[in-house]
Design a protein around this motif. Structure first.
Motif, mmCIF file in Angstrom:
data_model
loop_
_atom_site.group_PDB
_atom_site.id
_atom_site.type_symbol
_atom_site.label_atom_id
_atom_site.label_comp_id
_atom_site.label_asym_id
_atom_site.label_seq_id
_atom_site.Cartn_x
_atom_site.Cartn_y
_atom_site.Cartn_z
ATOM 1 N N GLY A 91 0.805 -1.211 0.000
ATOM 2 C CA GLY A 91 0.000 0.000 0.000
ATOM 3 C C GLY A 91 0.834 1.255 0.000
ATOM 4 N N GLY A 92 0.142 2.345 0.061
ATOM 5 C CA GLY A 92 0.795 3.640 0.086
ATOM 6 C C GLY A 92 1.263 4.071 -1.293
ATOM 7 N N PHE A 93 1.792 5.266 -1.335
ATOM 8 C CA PHE A 93 2.319 5.825 -2.570
ATOM 9 C C PHE A 93 3.609 6.541 -2.242
ATOM 10 C CE2 PHE A 93 2.558 9.314 -5.718
ATOM 11 C CZ PHE A 93 2.647 8.538 -6.861
ATOM 12 N N LEU A 94 4.697 6.136 -2.893
ATOM 13 C CA LEU A 94 6.020 6.705 -2.642
ATOM 14 C C LEU A 94 6.386 6.646 -1.161
ATOM 15 C CD1 LEU A 94 5.851 9.833 -5.003
ATOM 16 C CD2 LEU A 94 6.934 7.629 -5.464
ATOM 17 N N GLY A 95 6.007 5.545 -0.526
ATOM 18 C CA GLY A 95 6.335 5.340 0.878
ATOM 19 C C GLY A 95 5.377 5.974 1.862
ATOM 20 N N ARG B 229 2.129 0.224 4.701
ATOM 21 C CA ARG B 229 1.982 -0.600 5.898
ATOM 22 C C ARG B 229 2.818 -1.857 5.716
ATOM 23 N NH1 ARG B 229 -0.691 1.382 9.910
ATOM 24 N NH2 ARG B 229 -1.136 -0.652 10.762
ATOM 25 N N TYR B 230 3.148 -2.467 6.840
ATOM 26 C CA TYR B 230 3.929 -3.703 6.832
ATOM 27 C C TYR B 230 3.058 -4.831 7.355
ATOM 28 C CZ TYR B 230 7.719 -0.573 5.889
ATOM 29 O OH TYR B 230 8.519 0.374 5.310
ATOM 30 N N HIS B 231 3.006 -5.895 6.596
ATOM 31 C CA HIS B 231 2.161 -7.044 6.910
ATOM 32 C C HIS B 231 3.034 -8.273 7.170
ATOM 33 C CE1 HIS B 231 -0.639 -4.366 4.910
ATOM 34 N NE2 HIS B 231 -1.622 -5.078 5.417
ATOM 35 N N PRO B 232 3.006 -8.788 8.396
ATOM 36 C CA PRO B 232 3.716 -10.041 8.632
ATOM 37 C C PRO B 232 2.904 -11.186 8.023
ATOM 38 C CG PRO B 232 2.793 -9.186 10.684
ATOM 39 C CD PRO B 232 2.440 -8.225 9.605
ATOM 40 N N LEU B 233 3.486 -11.847 7.039
ATOM 41 C CA LEU B 233 2.841 -13.004 6.427
ATOM 42 C C LEU B 233 3.500 -14.255 6.971
ATOM 43 C CD1 LEU B 233 2.811 -11.863 2.679
ATOM 44 C CD2 LEU B 233 0.939 -11.730 4.333
ATOM 45 N N PRO B 234 2.723 -15.177 7.514
ATOM 46 C CA PRO B 234 3.332 -16.426 7.960
ATOM 47 C C PRO B 234 4.114 -17.053 6.810
ATOM 48 C CG PRO B 234 1.069 -16.280 8.722
ATOM 49 C CD PRO B 234 1.273 -15.146 7.746
ATOM 50 N N TRP B 235 5.345 -17.414 7.071
ATOM 51 C CA TRP B 235 6.236 -17.930 6.033
ATOM 52 C C TRP B 235 5.625 -19.143 5.321
ATOM 53 C CZ3 TRP B 235 10.025 -15.831 3.521
ATOM 54 C CH2 TRP B 235 10.859 -16.633 2.730
ATOM 55 N N ASN C 184 6.230 3.912 11.417
ATOM 56 C CA ASN C 184 6.484 4.733 12.601
ATOM 57 C C ASN C 184 5.951 4.092 13.887
ATOM 58 O OD1 ASN C 184 3.782 5.067 12.065
ATOM 59 N ND2 ASN C 184 3.780 7.290 12.340
ATOM 60 N N GLU C 185 5.418 2.889 13.794
ATOM 61 C CA GLU C 185 4.913 2.181 14.967
ATOM 62 C C GLU C 185 5.963 1.207 15.483
ATOM 63 O OE1 GLU C 185 0.666 0.736 14.867
ATOM 64 O OE2 GLU C 185 0.938 1.231 12.749
ATOM 65 N N ASP C 186 6.051 1.090 16.790
ATOM 66 C CA ASP C 186 6.928 0.087 17.389
ATOM 67 C C ASP C 186 6.211 -1.251 17.357
ATOM 68 O OD1 ASP C 186 9.027 1.802 17.970
ATOM 69 O OD2 ASP C 186 8.178 2.351 19.924
ATOM 70 N N MET C 187 6.834 -2.232 16.770
ATOM 71 C CA MET C 187 6.244 -3.564 16.667
ATOM 72 C C MET C 187 6.821 -4.437 17.767
ATOM 73 S SD MET C 187 4.220 -5.446 15.137
ATOM 74 C CE MET C 187 3.946 -7.056 15.772
ATOM 75 N N ASN C 188 5.959 -5.031 18.562
ATOM 76 C CA ASN C 188 6.396 -5.925 19.630
ATOM 77 C C ASN C 188 6.294 -7.364 19.126
ATOM 78 O OD1 ASN C 188 6.920 -7.392 21.909
ATOM 79 N ND2 ASN C 188 5.208 -6.593 23.101
ATOM 80 N N TRP C 189 7.383 -7.864 18.559
ATOM 81 C CA TRP C 189 7.389 -9.206 17.985
ATOM 82 C C TRP C 189 7.254 -10.289 19.049
ATOM 83 C CZ3 TRP C 189 6.373 -9.753 13.102
ATOM 84 C CH2 TRP C 189 6.675 -8.718 12.223
ATOM 85 N N ALA C 190 7.486 -9.956 20.305
ATOM 86 C CA ALA C 190 7.349 -10.936 21.382
ATOM 87 C C ALA C 190 5.895 -11.120 21.808
ATOM 88 C CB ALA C 190 8.186 -10.517 22.585
ATOM 89 N N ASP C 191 4.998 -10.296 21.298
ATOM 90 C CA ASP C 191 3.586 -10.359 21.661
ATOM 91 C C ASP C 191 2.916 -11.543 20.959
ATOM 92 O OD1 ASP C 191 0.904 -10.006 22.211
ATOM 93 O OD2 ASP C 191 0.772 -8.004 21.297
ATOM 94 N N ARG C 192 2.745 -12.628 21.688
ATOM 95 C CA ARG C 192 2.138 -13.833 21.109
ATOM 96 C C ARG C 192 0.685 -13.595 20.715
ATOM 97 N NH1 ARG C 192 4.727 -19.144 21.951
ATOM 98 N NH2 ARG C 192 6.816 -18.662 21.210
ATOM 99 N N ASN C 193 -0.004 -12.657 21.357
ATOM 100 C CA ASN C 193 -1.377 -12.348 20.980
ATOM 101 C C ASN C 193 -1.431 -11.804 19.551
ATOM 102 O OD1 ASN C 193 -2.593 -13.143 23.411
ATOM 103 N ND2 ASN C 193 -2.110 -11.173 24.339
#
Length: 141
Positions: A69-73, A77-83, A113-122
């Protein structure tokens, strides 16, 4: 970069010029995955792999983090896709996923600009539930 040659007594060897060490038919260096396009089954480009997240204990890839998404950055958004959802297509030179743009619009994501908490199992569970796959930590190796 020196590689260890297992056929010798453990001496390091330097690959000859032109020898690819970042990619083989089965393996690819994580640094090369970034920038790889992601397509849906119709061949539409959905985004690009921005990064991969690895499970430090098992060594398995947990997520491909795809920019979408977005235009020129702006508005991207960043989407974690299960590998487990990604399949590499040699002809396209990118990963295929069984998703469309509408499905991605409502997917769990985060802004740069959001902090992503990768340790958040929820959050991880929400991602897995959204895509209908098992969480990476519950997959059998």
């Amino acid at each position: 970069m020196a590689m260890r040659d297992s056929s010798t007594t453990g001496a390091s060897v330097t690959p000859a010029a032109g020898v690819a060490i970042e990619e083989t038919a089965q393996l690819i260096a994580a640094a090369k995955v970034g920038g790889t396009p992601v397509y849906n089954r119709h061949g539409d480009r959905l985004g690009t792999v921005d990064d991969v997240m690895l499970d430090k204990r098992t060594g398995r890839v947990a997520y491909a983090v795809m920019s979408f998404g977005g235009f020129l950055g702006i508005g991207e958004r960043y989407h974690p896709l299960p590998w487990s959802m990604l399949n590499y297509d040699v002809e396209l030179g990118g990963y295929l996923v069984d998703l469309d743009r509408d499905r991605l619009e409502g997917a769990p994501s985060f802004a740069s600009n959001e902090d992503m908490n990768w340790a958040d199992r929820n959050f991880g569970q929400r991602v897995s539930d959204y895509y209908g796959v098992r969480p990476y930590w519950a997959e059998v190796p």
